[in-house]
Motif scaffolding. Structure first.
Motif, PDB file in Angstrom:
ATOM      1  N   GLU A  10      -5.019   8.930  -2.947  1.00 31.16           N
ATOM      2  CA  GLU A  10      -5.020   8.262  -2.099  1.00 31.16           C
ATOM      3  C   GLU A  10      -6.066   6.684  -1.783  1.00 31.16           C
ATOM      4  O   GLU A  10      -5.532   6.608  -1.356  1.00 31.16           O
ATOM      5  N   GLY A  11      -6.809   6.881  -3.403  1.00 31.90           N
ATOM      6  CA  GLY A  11      -7.449   5.762  -3.719  1.00 31.90           C
ATOM      7  C   GLY A  11      -6.715   4.597  -3.992  1.00 31.90           C
ATOM      8  O   GLY A  11      -6.593   3.329  -3.378  1.00 31.90           O
ATOM      9  N   ASP A  12      -5.534   4.758  -5.039  1.00 32.44           N
ATOM     10  CA  ASP A  12      -4.210   3.684  -4.588  1.00 32.44           C
ATOM     11  C   ASP A  12      -3.587   3.370  -3.243  1.00 32.44           C
ATOM     12  O   ASP A  12      -3.862   1.882  -2.341  1.00 32.44           O
ATOM     13  N   VAL A  13      -3.215   4.722  -2.260  1.00 31.06           N
ATOM     14  CA  VAL A  13      -2.725   3.993  -0.445  1.00 31.06           C
ATOM     15  C   VAL A  13      -3.616   3.100   0.383  1.00 31.06           C
ATOM     16  O   VAL A  13      -3.681   2.024   1.208  1.00 31.06           O
ATOM     17  N   LYS A  14      -4.981   3.787   0.370  1.00 26.71           N
ATOM     18  CA  LYS A  14      -6.284   3.233   0.606  1.00 26.71           C
ATOM     19  C   LYS A  14      -5.911   2.011   0.310  1.00 26.71           C
ATOM     20  O   LYS A  14      -6.269   0.970   1.213  1.00 26.71           O
ATOM     21  N   ARG A  15      -6.291   1.370  -0.964  1.00 25.12           N
ATOM     22  CA  ARG A  15      -6.402   0.075  -1.691  1.00 25.12           C
ATOM     23  C   ARG A  15      -5.279  -0.559  -0.799  1.00 25.12           C
ATOM     24  O   ARG A  15      -4.961  -2.069  -0.671  1.00 25.12           O
ATOM     25  N   ARG A  29      12.971 -17.213  -2.167  1.00 24.83           N
ATOM     26  CA  ARG A  29      13.489 -17.310  -1.073  1.00 24.83           C
ATOM     27  C   ARG A  29      12.505 -17.693   0.094  1.00 24.83           C
ATOM     28  O   ARG A  29      12.988 -17.731   1.394  1.00 24.83           O
ATOM     29  N   GLY A  30      11.118 -17.600   0.229  1.00 29.91           N
ATOM     30  CA  GLY A  30      10.229 -18.458   1.429  1.00 29.91           C
ATOM     31  C   GLY A  30       9.783 -17.328   2.089  1.00 29.91           C
ATOM     32  O   GLY A  30       8.894 -18.052   2.967  1.00 29.91           O
ATOM     33  N   VAL A  31      10.162 -16.389   1.400  1.00 31.22           N
ATOM     34  CA  VAL A  31       9.213 -15.134   1.995  1.00 31.22           C
ATOM     35  C   VAL A  31       7.555 -14.344   1.505  1.00 31.22           C
ATOM     36  O   VAL A  31       7.188 -15.151   0.485  1.00 31.22           O
ATOM     37  N   ASP A  32       6.702 -14.836   2.775  1.00 36.12           N
ATOM     38  CA  ASP A  32       5.326 -14.455   2.906  1.00 36.12           C
ATOM     39  C   ASP A  32       5.630 -12.978   1.847  1.00 36.12           C
ATOM     40  O   ASP A  32       5.317 -12.163   2.761  1.00 36.12           O
ATOM     41  N   ALA A  33       4.837 -12.834   0.899  1.00 33.15           N
ATOM     42  CA  ALA A  33       5.368 -11.826   0.352  1.00 33.15           C
ATOM     43  C   ALA A  33       3.982 -11.540  -0.577  1.00 33.15           C
ATOM     44  O   ALA A  33       3.072 -12.588  -1.654  1.00 33.15           O
ATOM     45  N   ILE A  34       3.762 -10.226  -0.959  1.00 32.54           N
ATOM     46  CA  ILE A  34       2.168  -9.993  -1.558  1.00 32.54           C
ATOM     47  C   ILE A  34       2.621  -8.618  -2.386  1.00 32.54           C
ATOM     48  O   ILE A  34       4.071  -7.758  -1.992  1.00 32.54           O
ATOM     49  N   LEU A  35       2.402  -8.337  -3.618  1.00 32.59           N
ATOM     50  CA  LEU A  35       2.935  -6.636  -4.828  1.00 32.59           C
ATOM     51  C   LEU A  35       1.333  -6.727  -4.821  1.00 32.59           C
ATOM     52  O   LEU A  35       0.188  -6.881  -4.871  1.00 32.59           O
ATOM     53  N   VAL A  36       1.782  -5.158  -4.662  1.00 38.11           N
ATOM     54  CA  VAL A  36       0.014  -4.422  -4.700  1.00 38.11           C
ATOM     55  C   VAL A  36       0.370  -3.005  -5.940  1.00 38.11           C
ATOM     56  O   VAL A  36       1.622  -3.046  -5.651  1.00 38.11           O
ATOM     57  N   GLN A  37      -0.332  -3.177  -7.447  1.00 41.05           N
ATOM     58  CA  GLN A  37       0.528  -2.150  -7.719  1.00 41.05           C
ATOM     59  C   GLN A  37      -0.503  -0.514  -7.653  1.00 41.05           C
ATOM     60  O   GLN A  37      -1.633  -0.458  -7.169  1.00 41.05           O
ATOM     61  N   GLY A  38       0.103   0.012  -7.704  1.00 38.89           N
ATOM     62  CA  GLY A  38      -0.524   2.034  -7.803  1.00 38.89           C
ATOM     63  C   GLY A  38       0.402   3.337  -7.895  1.00 38.89           C
ATOM     64  O   GLY A  38       2.167   3.065  -7.836  1.00 38.89           O
ATOM     65  N   ASP A  39       0.698   4.281  -7.059  1.00 36.22           N
ATOM     66  CA  ASP A  39       0.856   5.675  -7.819  1.00 36.22           C
ATOM     67  C   ASP A  39       0.970   5.761  -5.932  1.00 36.22           C
ATOM     68  O   ASP A  39      -0.292   6.555  -5.856  1.00 36.22           O
TER      69      ASP A  39
END
Ligand code: NAD
Length: 262
Positions: free
Chosen positions: A63-68, A49-59
């Motif tokens: 805290e490590g996932d959140v910072k990443r 749909r033309g949205v500039d998007a990324i995916l980050v996998q994590g929980d």
């Protein structure tokens, strides 16, 4: 230039609708989700749909996932303007005598510690971006309960208190923090779009608004709260439940007895 938004739990349900809505309004969107497969499907849809998007996998509870996630968003988009703390898990509904400490801790970690960690790390970037908005998706269950829902209700009640606390602490940095409390939102088995449901007439008609809510209802509210037009709203909780929490109930004696003693 448009805004940059992180939506936790953006792979499905209400979170997915929020990514679509913010994306359609021109935001660059980061989906953060524990479920990589669902996340990839949502990412493809957004990009189509033309949205500039990324995916980050994590929980969210790690805290490590959140910072990443926060560093990856900054590397890709250069700033963060909006954080939607939407990821959440339900509770099995076991009676209190059978609830384990592990179950309690998991629900609190995902539904309350996660938003705290994301707010902390994203707000550091918002400070440098000249301000921002944090929307925490709570629930009307922060205010009222069914039996056997202690971990969930407590996590959402905590989220309301976290919201006003953050709103006051982050106000000097021009960061607004708002809670949204949805009531009954139909997300089960949904395809985005079209949406079909198997709800009964009674499910809909017991709502003063005449129907059960949709993820798009919540997404529209979140988009408004995240916009500059909502600049005078912070620290509060906005209920979106079709009127269910303000409806007085005088139940039949038999219905009450059944619900208490079954
Ligand atoms: P959902 O289960 O459809 O989607 C939740 C998303 O969060 C999923 O993509 C899931 O993979 C992700 N997620 C779960 N745990 C995670 C974790 N630890 N880290 C990262 N991602 C994780 O749920 P939904 O119905 O769309 O609910 C979204 C939010 O709205 C939740 O916070 C929920 O408590 C709240 N809410 C929902 C309703 C409702 O009726 N659906 C009502 C009130 C509040």
């Amino acid at each position: 230039k448009g805004k940059v938004a992180i939506v936790t739990g953006g792979a499905r349900g209400i979170g997915a609708a929020i990514t679509h809505r913010l994306g359609s309004e021109g935001a660059q969107v980061a989906i953060f989700d524990i479920d990589a497969e669902a996340g990839k499907r949502r990412l493809t849809e957004l990009r189509e749909r033309g949205v500039d998007a990324i995916l980050v996998q994590g929980d969210v509870s790690r805290e490590g996932d959140v910072k990443r996630c926060v560093s990856q968003v900054v590397e890709t988009f250069g700033k963060i303007n909006v954080l939607v703390n939407n990821a959440g898990i339900g509770f099995s509904g076991k009676p209190i005598f059978e609830q384990s400490l592990e179950e309690w801790n998991r629900v609190i970690s995902v539904n309350l510690t996660g938003p705290y960690l994301f707010a902390k790390h994203a707000a550091e970037v918002m400070v440098k971006s000249g301000g921002g908005v944090i929307v925490n998706i709570a629930s009307t269950r922060a205010l009222q309960s069914e039996p056997n829902t202690e971990p969930y209700s407590a996590s959402k009640g905590g989220l309301l208190a976290l919201t006003h606390s953050l709103a006051v602490s982050l106000a000097p940095y021009r960061i607004r923090v708002i809670a949204v409390s949805p009531g009954w939102i139909d997300t089960a088995g949904r395809v985005v779009p079209p949406h079909k449901s198997q709800l009964t007439t009674l499910d809909h008609e017991q709502h003063p608004a005449g129907r059960v809510g949709t993820p798009e209802d919540v997404a529209a509210l979140v988009a408004f709260l995240a916009s500059d037009e909502a600049g005078f709203i912070t620290g509060t909780n906005v209920i979106i439940d079709g009127g269910m929490t303000v409806k007085m109930l005088y139940l039949d004696d038999k219905i009450v007895a059944d619900s208490l003693f079954h």
